[in-house]
Design an enzyme around this catalytic site. Sequence first.
Site, PDB file in Angstrom:
ATOM      1  N   GLU A   1       0.818  -1.211   0.000  1.00 42.08           N
ATOM      2  CA  GLU A   1       0.000   0.000   0.000  1.00 42.08           C
ATOM      3  C   GLU A   1       0.855   1.266   0.000  1.00 42.08           C
ATOM      4  O   GLU A   1       0.575   2.226  -0.718  1.00 42.08           O
ATOM      5  CB  GLU A   1      -0.913   0.045   1.231  1.00 42.08           C
TER       6      GLU A   1
ATOM      7  N   CYS B   1      -0.320   1.400   7.365  1.00 41.63           N
ATOM      8  CA  CYS B   1      -0.855   1.664   6.028  1.00 41.63           C
ATOM      9  C   CYS B   1      -2.171   2.425   6.086  1.00 41.63           C
ATOM     10  O   CYS B   1      -2.405   3.332   5.281  1.00 41.63           O
ATOM     11  CB  CYS B   1      -1.016   0.355   5.262  1.00 41.63           C
TER      12      CYS B   1
END
Length: 165
Positions: free
Chosen positions: A63, A94
Amino acid sequence: MPEMVSAPHSAPEQFMALALVQAQLAWDAGEVPVGAVVVRDGAVIAVGRNAPIGSSDPTAHAEIIALRGAAAALGNYRLPGCELYVTLEPCLMCAGAMLHARLERVVYGAPDPKTGVGGSLMNVFEQAQLNHQTALVGGVLGEQAGAMLRAFFAERRRAARAGAP
């Protein structure tokens, strides 16, 4: 709890399929198979795959790599109107980056009962106190994403029992 989607051949499934390709590339490189795709206006603008082992970087999650690529492509650290598709429920690091990027929506595949903060351990995306809200959808191609992760870790356990490095 995030909204669950299972419509066949939907745009979310098409983009998640691309994230699964990135996850396979991570596996091929010896990394935990997680892949991510950032989309804006129906077009992929960045991809990412796990690389913390190979890069010796604890922040090199799929991510984060995809967010960095999208920010570079758009010339802005904010990503309004963008969606991120990731094969595994985001971790706290993330999720924080996703919220700071001002993503419109995050779509994930498999839940992560050990570190997921999109509903498994908690849901940071539904915290009203935060100054930005990001929509969250879970379970898109979740069985495929989960099967890939289970197979990866089963292979690692087999190798460990066989004495592989």
